[in-house]
Enzyme design. Structure first.
Site, PDB file in Angstrom:
ATOM      1  N   HIS A   1     -21.742   7.625  18.279  1.00  0.00           N
ATOM      2  CA  HIS A   1     -20.692   8.637  18.288  1.00  0.00           C
ATOM      3  C   HIS A   1     -21.272  10.045  18.402  1.00  0.00           C
ATOM      4  CE1 HIS A   1     -17.372   5.874  17.169  1.00  0.00           C
ATOM      5  NE2 HIS A   1     -18.325   5.225  16.537  1.00  0.00           N
TER       6      HIS A   1
ATOM      7  N   ASP B   1     -13.574  12.911  16.934  1.00  0.00           N
ATOM      8  CA  ASP B   1     -13.454  11.712  17.755  1.00  0.00           C
ATOM      9  C   ASP B   1     -12.350  10.808  17.220  1.00  0.00           C
ATOM     10  OD1 ASP B   1     -14.492  10.009  15.825  1.00  0.00           O
ATOM     11  OD2 ASP B   1     -16.339   9.560  16.887  1.00  0.00           O
TER      12      ASP B   1
END
Length: 477
Positions: free
Chosen positions: A28, A121
């Site tokens: 990520h 995110d």
């Protein structure tokens, strides 16, 4: 500015700042760092990355974030979670318990400048409440496929008409995508607790001012066109991919990892002759599956470079949050007897980690056996390397469908009756990719995608333009 108060005038004069927050996990963080580089290099924006975690930063993370303006938030305890929680729940737990730290970090950064965007995110939408209170516009940075994004937009409807998963052979229709079997959905959608958490995230998508998608039109044309159709409750979509570590000629010559033994070994191999085998930072295989893979690679008679970790018989994402638990004392003690000696010269085993971007950019690499993490797929695309798909967890089965049936740049081995990919199947598929006519077709198609990827991130490319539009909007604030 005569209509503004003095306080508003002072605020407008401050430098625009962007705060970005990935979910925990190396996969990520990496694409967000690539976005950071583009924003800070080409645009007059201050950017800070704040990073939630459940552990103190590792040496690798610290190195990865060198020269990046970042803040590691205080680690959160995991005492109220099961001993082996699923990855999605662990990430959501970490974000939830980091909310007080996120608030303090945002307030502190806002005191030094004018924060014009808060970019989180997929798993960070719970923090939208904080940015809303502070009058900071929120955005989602979607680190994986447009296919999954399109699916998540449909997900809130499942609360009204739940989908039965068990023993079903029905196809799921995702707008703009090839149909997929229910068995190929992300694993989390088959777990009630994870499914509910994902539905809550999906419901918050409409609160975002925009969604930044790490893909590009030529890679997922029908899906991205569908997502860019204006619909109520759907924010604008900005396809900015591929945000991947693109190794140029200078990096090959002067990169920090150039002294890695595997790169020197690759220098000695024929062009396009080596299969790279790697399951990412989080993926692990069982002891039995490692045996089958080893013997299958041997049966293929192809050269290979295998990044190998300790087996994990319980969890295919066993090193996602436990990288140090998979460090090998003896990387050879669990391989089939005689395997290392029999494959000497043709195969190279690397313990735990290799400089993947540089490996995939090496001219000796002719294929990549991958867990189908999206960062790995994009790194393959920018280097024109065809794939063998071996999905392990999260949305990787969906990625495998995209790679093989839509992008048409990979092969997918069949799973045998015992739930294993068996040695004979591995041997056949590896040989097919590296030597067969099917492999040549995939290589040609991947070359086309590589050229498209290079174009979209070029000076006048579509992804570059999308980032420019975002940067201009954030600077105006």
């Amino acid at each position: 500015m005569e209509n503004y108060s003095k306080e508003q005038q002072q605020q407008q004069s401050l430098k625009p700042l962007v705060v970005m927050m990935p979910s925990p996990g190396k996969g990520h963080v990496i694409p967000l760092i690539e976005l950071y580089k583009k924003l800070t290099k080409n645009h007059d924006l201050g950017v800070t990355i704040i990073i939630p975690s459940n552990d103190p930063p590792t040496a690798e993370e610290t190195t990865m974030l060198r020269n990046i303006n970042h803040i590691f938030l205080p680690p959160v305890p995991l005492s109220d979670l099961p001993s082996t929680p699923k990855v999605e729940l662990l990430i959501s737990h970490t974000i939830h318990h980091s909310l007080p730290s996120i608030r303090r970090a945002l307030q502190s950064i806002a005191s030094t400048g004018r924060v014009t965007a808060f970019v989180v995110d997929l798993f960070g939408t719970e923090a939208f409440d904080i940015s809303s209170e502070l009058n900071i516009p929120s955005y989602i940075f979607f680190t994986t496929t447009a296919m999954l994004l399109s699916f998540l937009f449909q997900l809130p409807r499942w609360e009204e008409t739940p989908c039965e998963f068990d023993d079903s052979t029905e196809l799921i229709q995702i707008p703009g995508c090839v149909p997929i079997h229910i068995e190929d959905l992300a694993d989390g959608f088959k777990d009630d607790e994870i499914l509910n958490a994902m539905i809550q995230h999906a419901k918050r998508f409409k609160l975002a001012q925009g969604i930044i998608e790490n893909s590009f039109l030529e890679l997922e044309p029908d899906t991205i066109k569908e997502l860019q159709n204006v619909k109520p409750g759907r924010p604008p979509i900005y396809p900015v991919g591929p945000l991947a570590n693109m190794v140029n000629d200078q990096t090959k010559l002067h990169g920090n990892n150039n002294d890695h033994a595997c790169l020197r070994w690759l220098d000695e191999q024929p062009r396009g002759s080596v299969l790279f085998v790697c399951f990412g930072s989080g993926g692990t295989l069982s002891s039995t599956q490692i045996d089958e893979l080893a013997l299958g690679l041997e049966m293929s008679e192809q050269r290979f470079l295998w990044v190998i970790k300790s087996p994990n018989d319980k969890d295919s994402s066993g090193s996602f949050f436990n990288v140090n638990n998979n460090i090998l004392n003896d990387p050879l003690n669990f391989l089939p007897k005689g395997f290392v000696e029999r494959t000497k010269g043709k195969g190279l085993l690397v313990s735990n980690w290799a400089p993947q971007a540089q490996v995939l950019a090496h001219e000796s690499i002719g294929g990549f056996l991958t867990h189908c993490g999206w960062n790995s797929v994009l790194e393959s695309v920018v280097n024109g390397v065809p794939l063998i798909t071996w999905p392990l967890y999260a949305e990787q089965k969906m990625n495998a469908v995209l790679i093989t049936r839509d992008m048409k740049v990979g092969l997918r081995p069949k799973i045998g009756e015992e739930g294993l990919v068996e040695r004979e199947e591995i041997g056949i598929v590896v040989k097919m990719l590296m030597e067969g006519e099917e492999g040549k077709k995939l290589r040609h198609r991947m070359k086309e995608l590589k050229e498209a990827a290079i174009e979209v991130v070029g000076e006048n490319g579509s992804s570059t333009k999308q980032i420019e539009d975002l940067a201009l909007m954030w600077k105006k604030g």
